[in-house]
Design an enzyme around this catalytic site. Structure first.
Site, PDB file in Angstrom:
ATOM      1  N   HIS A   3      42.218  40.293  38.771  1.00  0.00           N
ATOM      2  CA  HIS A   3      40.854  39.805  38.563  1.00  0.00           C
ATOM      3  C   HIS A   3      39.879  40.964  38.342  1.00  0.00           C
ATOM      4  O   HIS A   3      40.089  42.067  38.846  1.00  0.00           O
ATOM      5  CB  HIS A   3      40.392  38.881  39.699  1.00  0.00           C
ATOM      6  CG  HIS A   3      40.015  39.559  40.973  1.00  0.00           C
ATOM      7  ND1 HIS A   3      40.758  39.454  42.137  1.00  0.00           N
ATOM      8  CD2 HIS A   3      38.955  40.337  41.304  1.00  0.00           C
ATOM      9  CE1 HIS A   3      40.174  40.134  43.107  1.00  0.00           C
ATOM     10  NE2 HIS A   3      39.080  40.686  42.619  1.00  0.00           N
ATOM     11  N   GLU A  40      38.757  35.180  38.533  1.00  0.00           N
ATOM     12  CA  GLU A  40      40.134  35.040  38.992  1.00  0.00           C
ATOM     13  C   GLU A  40      41.036  34.607  37.829  1.00  0.00           C
ATOM     14  O   GLU A  40      40.562  34.164  36.779  1.00  0.00           O
ATOM     15  CB  GLU A  40      40.205  34.008  40.118  1.00  0.00           C
ATOM     16  CG  GLU A  40      39.422  34.374  41.380  1.00  0.00           C
ATOM     17  CD  GLU A  40      40.098  35.449  42.219  1.00  0.00           C
ATOM     18  OE1 GLU A  40      41.228  35.853  41.895  1.00  0.00           O
ATOM     19  OE2 GLU A  40      39.477  35.888  43.217  1.00  0.00           O
ATOM     20  N   ASN A  78      45.554  40.795  41.813  1.00  0.00           N
ATOM     21  CA  ASN A  78      46.056  39.734  40.936  1.00  0.00           C
ATOM     22  C   ASN A  78      45.487  39.848  39.515  1.00  0.00           C
ATOM     23  O   ASN A  78      45.615  38.929  38.716  1.00  0.00           O
ATOM     24  CB  ASN A  78      45.733  38.350  41.518  1.00  0.00           C
ATOM     25  CG  ASN A  78      44.232  38.078  41.617  1.00  0.00           C
ATOM     26  OD1 ASN A  78      43.418  38.952  41.320  1.00  0.00           O
ATOM     27  ND2 ASN A  78      43.875  36.882  42.029  1.00  0.00           N
ATOM     28  N   ASP A 117      28.255  41.063  40.450  1.00  0.00           N
ATOM     29  CA  ASP A 117      28.335  39.824  41.214  1.00  0.00           C
ATOM     30  C   ASP A 117      27.582  39.898  42.541  1.00  0.00           C
ATOM     31  O   ASP A 117      27.074  40.950  42.931  1.00  0.00           O
ATOM     32  CB  ASP A 117      29.804  39.458  41.475  1.00  0.00           C
ATOM     33  CG  ASP A 117      30.681  40.664  41.823  1.00  0.00           C
ATOM     34  OD1 ASP A 117      30.171  41.599  42.469  1.00  0.00           O
ATOM     35  OD2 ASP A 117      31.856  40.683  41.439  1.00  0.00           O
TER      36      ASP A 117
END
Length: 240
Positions: free
Chosen positions: A137, A142, A135, A67
């Site tokens: 991801h 996400e 979380n 990314d």
């Protein structure tokens, strides 16, 4: 899914580096999928050391990164392009022309997403390195991201922006969007290597390994991949 539990971050970095070193030793033309963030820095130091000792060479290796922020030029000290050069590429014998990151500093982001997805279609990752968000991801995918997603633009969550603000002079400077490899692109890798450290990652590690396979925890999709190595310190593994 192979789980390796280590005593601490340093041992985690060494064990994870061994996985990548084995890939490079067995295939001089390997395609390495790489990640940014604080977790892989120790691993990258191990790879630099191995290269300096002539244990491995990256001369014919190609890389693809997960990314990049949208709106930051490559020269910006917080861009992932800068991070990779500063923490790995500038210190090993890789041809910089063989390194690839999505570019977030372009006008036509849809075209860039299509370009990067096409590139990944031609360059299957021999191994894809992943960090793990608290979380669940992976990359900037996400919770709620489709398992069929390919390279796409993500609006960063308030928590992610807040977490990243420590690296900028002011929170207003933190990019609000990123371009990220999709989950389908990640799952196309021949091997996947996940690293995680610290008690704040323990729930995410549990959900990834033992939870239901659901888009509410993107990392849980890795249960469907045939070759996954998870290297975690004992704090991150504390709920397993």
């Amino acid at each position: 899914m192979k789980i390796i539990v280590t005593e601490n971050y340093e041992e985690m970095s060494k064990k994870a580096a061994e996985v990548i070193k084995d890939v490079v030793k067995n295939d001089k033309n390997a395609v390495l999928g790489l990640a940014t963030g604080t977790t892989p820095i120790g691993l990258y130091k191990e790879l630099i050391s191995a290269c300096e000792k002539k244990e491995i060479s990256f001369k014919k290796v190609k890389t693809v990164n997960l990314d990049e922020y949208v709106g930051l030029p490559k020269s910006h000290v917080q861009s992932y392009d800068y991070f990779m050069k500063d923490n790995l590429f500038n210190h090993i014998d890789i041809d910089i022309e063989n390194t690839n990151l999505p570019c977030g500093d372009v006008k036509d982001l849809d075209a860039e997403c299509a370009r990067y997805t096409a590139l990944l279609g031609k360059m299957q990752q021999s191994v894809q390195l992943l960090g793990l968000g608290s979380n669940g991801h992976i990359a900037f995918n996400e919770p709620g991201t489709s398992f069929d997603s390919t390279t796409h633009i993500v609006a960063l969550t308030e928590n992610t922006i807040k977490d990243n603000s420590r690296l900028f002079d002011d929170i207003s400077e933190v990019p609000t969007k990123a371009i990220t490899m999709g989950i389908k692109n990640i799952m196309n890798a021949k091997k996947i290597l996940v690293i995680a450290s610290g008690k704040n990652k323990a729930q995410a590690v549990y959900n990834m390994v033992k939870g239901p396979v659901a888009e509410s925890c993107p990392a849980s999709v890795l249960q469907n991949h045939k070759d996954v190595v998870v290297v975690v310190d004992k704090d991150a593994a504390s709920l397993l």
